[in-house]
Design a protein around this motif. Structure first.
Motif, PDB file in Angstrom:
ATOM      1  N   LYS A  92       0.964  -1.185   0.252  1.00  0.00           N
ATOM      2  CA  LYS A  92       0.233  -0.018   0.146  1.00  0.00           C
ATOM      3  C   LYS A  92       1.211   1.147  -0.168  1.00  0.00           C
ATOM      4  O   LYS A  92       2.008   0.741   0.675  1.00  0.00           O
ATOM      5  CB  LYS A  92      -0.421  -0.057   1.673  1.00  0.00           C
ATOM      6  N   VAL A  93       0.408   1.975  -0.946  1.00  0.00           N
ATOM      7  CA  VAL A  93       1.105   3.358  -0.989  1.00  0.00           C
ATOM      8  C   VAL A  93       0.944   4.276   0.487  1.00  0.00           C
ATOM      9  O   VAL A  93       0.081   4.440   1.169  1.00  0.00           O
ATOM     10  CB  VAL A  93       0.871   4.234  -1.978  1.00  0.00           C
ATOM     11  N   VAL A  94       1.862   4.404   0.927  1.00  0.00           N
ATOM     12  CA  VAL A  94       1.868   5.348   2.889  1.00  0.00           C
ATOM     13  C   VAL A  94       2.342   6.262   2.203  1.00  0.00           C
ATOM     14  O   VAL A  94       1.755   8.440   3.188  1.00  0.00           O
ATOM     15  CB  VAL A  94       2.534   4.497   3.548  1.00  0.00           C
ATOM     16  N   ALA A  95       2.534   7.220   1.472  1.00  0.00           N
ATOM     17  CA  ALA A  95       2.994   8.794   1.332  1.00  0.00           C
ATOM     18  C   ALA A  95       3.815   8.876  -0.513  1.00  0.00           C
ATOM     19  O   ALA A  95       4.483   7.983  -0.978  1.00  0.00           O
ATOM     20  CB  ALA A  95       4.357   8.944   2.437  1.00  0.00           C
ATOM     21  N   PRO A  96       3.367  10.175  -1.144  1.00  0.00           N
ATOM     22  CA  PRO A  96       4.539  10.409  -1.985  1.00  0.00           C
ATOM     23  C   PRO A  96       5.503  10.050  -1.893  1.00  0.00           C
ATOM     24  O   PRO A  96       6.434  10.627  -0.896  1.00  0.00           O
ATOM     25  CB  PRO A  96       3.844  11.239  -2.746  1.00  0.00           C
ATOM     26  N   TRP A  97       6.535  10.435  -2.754  1.00  0.00           N
ATOM     27  CA  TRP A  97       8.123  10.754  -3.188  1.00  0.00           C
ATOM     28  C   TRP A  97       7.849  12.142  -3.142  1.00  0.00           C
ATOM     29  O   TRP A  97       7.603  12.176  -4.128  1.00  0.00           O
ATOM     30  CB  TRP A  97       8.073   9.692  -4.168  1.00  0.00           C
ATOM     31  N   THR A  98       9.056  12.410  -2.881  1.00  0.00           N
ATOM     32  CA  THR A  98       9.225  14.477  -2.679  1.00  0.00           C
ATOM     33  C   THR A  98      10.400  14.744  -3.633  1.00  0.00           C
ATOM     34  O   THR A  98      10.617  15.573  -3.358  1.00  0.00           O
ATOM     35  CB  THR A  98       8.494  15.349  -1.718  1.00  0.00           C
ATOM     36  N   GLY A  99      10.441  13.654  -3.901  1.00  0.00           N
ATOM     37  CA  GLY A  99      12.243  13.643  -3.789  1.00  0.00           C
ATOM     38  C   GLY A  99      12.991  13.903  -5.294  1.00  0.00           C
ATOM     39  O   GLY A  99      11.616  14.790  -6.358  1.00  0.00           O
ATOM     40  N   SER A 100      13.674  14.240  -5.669  1.00  0.00           N
ATOM     41  CA  SER A 100      14.034  14.395  -7.375  1.00  0.00           C
ATOM     42  C   SER A 100      14.759  13.658  -7.764  1.00  0.00           C
ATOM     43  O   SER A 100      15.938  13.507  -7.435  1.00  0.00           O
ATOM     44  CB  SER A 100      15.185  16.506  -7.160  1.00  0.00           C
ATOM     45  N   ILE A 101      14.862  13.733  -9.611  1.00  0.00           N
ATOM     46  CA  ILE A 101      16.171  13.052 -10.220  1.00  0.00           C
ATOM     47  C   ILE A 101      17.186  14.004 -10.175  1.00  0.00           C
ATOM     48  O   ILE A 101      18.298  12.923 -10.999  1.00  0.00           O
ATOM     49  CB  ILE A 101      16.048  12.048 -11.102  1.00  0.00           C
ATOM     50  N   GLY A 102      17.585  15.190 -10.270  1.00  0.00           N
ATOM     51  CA  GLY A 102      18.346  15.872 -10.487  1.00  0.00           C
ATOM     52  C   GLY A 102      17.800  16.967 -11.970  1.00  0.00           C
ATOM     53  O   GLY A 102      16.334  16.754 -12.393  1.00  0.00           O
ATOM     54  N   ASN A 103      18.883  17.698 -12.749  1.00  0.00           N
ATOM     55  CA  ASN A 103      18.614  18.297 -14.580  1.00  0.00           C
ATOM     56  C   ASN A 103      19.566  17.353 -15.007  1.00  0.00           C
ATOM     57  O   ASN A 103      20.303  17.596 -15.289  1.00  0.00           O
ATOM     58  CB  ASN A 103      18.567  19.636 -13.701  1.00  0.00           C
ATOM     59  N   PRO A 104      18.838  16.577 -15.403  1.00  0.00           N
ATOM     60  CA  PRO A 104      19.406  15.004 -16.703  1.00  0.00           C
ATOM     61  C   PRO A 104      19.467  16.081 -17.619  1.00  0.00           C
ATOM     62  O   PRO A 104      19.004  17.406 -18.819  1.00  0.00           O
ATOM     63  CB  PRO A 104      18.787  14.227 -16.796  1.00  0.00           C
ATOM     64  N   THR A 105      20.800  16.207 -18.646  1.00  0.00           N
ATOM     65  CA  THR A 105      21.551  17.340 -19.107  1.00  0.00           C
ATOM     66  C   THR A 105      20.894  16.537 -20.379  1.00  0.00           C
ATOM     67  O   THR A 105      20.708  15.341 -21.214  1.00  0.00           O
ATOM     68  CB  THR A 105      22.846  15.967 -19.554  1.00  0.00           C
ATOM     69  N   GLY A 106      20.342  17.207 -21.505  1.00  0.00           N
ATOM     70  CA  GLY A 106      19.659  17.882 -22.637  1.00  0.00           C
ATOM     71  C   GLY A 106      17.882  16.816 -21.963  1.00  0.00           C
ATOM     72  O   GLY A 106      16.643  16.966 -23.638  1.00  0.00           O
ATOM     73  N   TRP A 107      18.212  17.209 -20.372  1.00  0.00           N
ATOM     74  CA  TRP A 107      16.391  16.993 -20.545  1.00  0.00           C
ATOM     75  C   TRP A 107      15.922  18.633 -20.132  1.00  0.00           C
ATOM     76  O   TRP A 107      16.370  19.576 -18.708  1.00  0.00           O
ATOM     77  CB  TRP A 107      15.567  15.930 -19.779  1.00  0.00           C
ATOM     78  N   THR A 108      14.388  18.490 -19.991  1.00  0.00           N
ATOM     79  CA  THR A 108      13.960  19.848 -19.337  1.00  0.00           C
ATOM     80  C   THR A 108      12.786  19.362 -18.875  1.00  0.00           C
ATOM     81  O   THR A 108      11.773  18.569 -18.917  1.00  0.00           O
ATOM     82  CB  THR A 108      13.601  21.252 -20.301  1.00  0.00           C
ATOM     83  N   LYS A 109      12.940  19.837 -17.518  1.00  0.00           N
ATOM     84  CA  LYS A 109      11.223  19.342 -16.457  1.00  0.00           C
ATOM     85  C   LYS A 109      10.439  20.577 -16.709  1.00  0.00           C
ATOM     86  O   LYS A 109      10.576  22.367 -16.302  1.00  0.00           O
ATOM     87  CB  LYS A 109      11.969  19.576 -15.494  1.00  0.00           C
TER      88      LYS A 109
END
Length: 181
Positions: A92-109
Motif C-alpha cells: 500500500k502507498v503510505v506517502a508520495p515521493w517528494t525527491g528529485s532526479i536532478g537536472n539530467p543533461t538534454g532534458w527539461t522539466k
C-alpha cells in the motif's frame, strides 16, 4: 439526290463511330492484357517508445541506473517521461515521493514531465534521464521506495504536432511551455 446524300452521310458517320469504338476497345483490351499490375505499398508511421534501464550497481536492486528512453517506432519522435514514485509498505502507498532526479543533461522539466530536447530517430535512445539514483534505505513508517518511469512519444513531423499534443515547443534543444492565452 438529297436522299442519297443523306444516306451517304449516315453511312460515313456510322463508319467513323465503328472505327472509334474498335480503336478504343482494342486499346483497352491491349492495356488490360499487357500492363503489369502495380502494388502500392504504404507503411503507416508507428510512434512508440520504451524505457531502457542499465544494470544494478553491486547487484543491489535499490539503485535506478542508466535510465534512457528508446524510440521503438519507425519515424523520428519527440520523447517525454515522468517519474512515478511512492513510498510503499505491505503493498500500500503510505506517502508520495517528494525527491528529485536532478537536472539530467538534454532534458527539461516542465510540470510533471521531463522533455527531451532533440528528435530521436528510430531505434535510437535519449541521453540518460537518470544516471544513478539509489533509493533511501528507510522511508516513512518503514516503507520502501517504488519508482517507475513512464514515457511517451509523438511524431516529430510536422513540427506543430508536439505543440498541439503536449503544449510545448522544442527548438534547438530548448523546450518551452506554450501559453494557453
Amino acid at each position: 439526290m438529297k436522299r442519297m446524300r443523306k444516306t451517304k452521310t449516315i453511312l460515313v458517320l456510322a463508319a467513323v463511330v465503328l472505327i472509334l469504338a474498335c480503336t478504343v476497345g482494342g486499346t483497352l483490351a491491349f492495356l488490360i492484357t499487357q500492363t503489369d499490375s502495380v502494388t502500392n505499398t504504404f507503411d503507416p508511421g508507428k510512434v512508440t517508445c520504451e524505457v531502457i534501464e542499465g544494470g544494478f550497481t553491486d547487484n543491489v536492486s535499490t539503485v535506478k541506473q542508466d535510465v534512457k528512453i528508446k524510440n521503438t517506432g519507425n519515424t523520428d519522435a519527440w520523447i517525454r517521461a515522468t517519474v512515478v514514485a511512492n513510498w510503499v509498505k505491505d503493498g500500500k502507498v503510505v506517502a508520495p515521493w517528494t525527491g528529485s532526479i536532478g537536472n539530467p543533461t538534454g532534458w527539461t522539466k516542465i510540470g510533471d514531465y521531463y522533455y527531451y530536447g532533440q528528435k530521436v530517430a528510430p531505434n535510437d535512445e535519449t541521453s540518460q534521464l537518470i544516471s544513478s539514483y539509489p533509493a533511501p534505505e528507510n522511508g516513512p513508517d518503514g516503507a520502501h521506495l517504488e519508482m517507475t518511469i513512464v514515457c511517451q512519444a509523438v511524431q516529430a513531423e510536422p513540427a506543430t504536432v508536439v505543440q498541439q499534443v503536449w503544449g510545448v515547443t522544442i527548438e534547438n534543444g530548448s523546450v518551452t511551455a506554450v501559453s494557453n492565452s
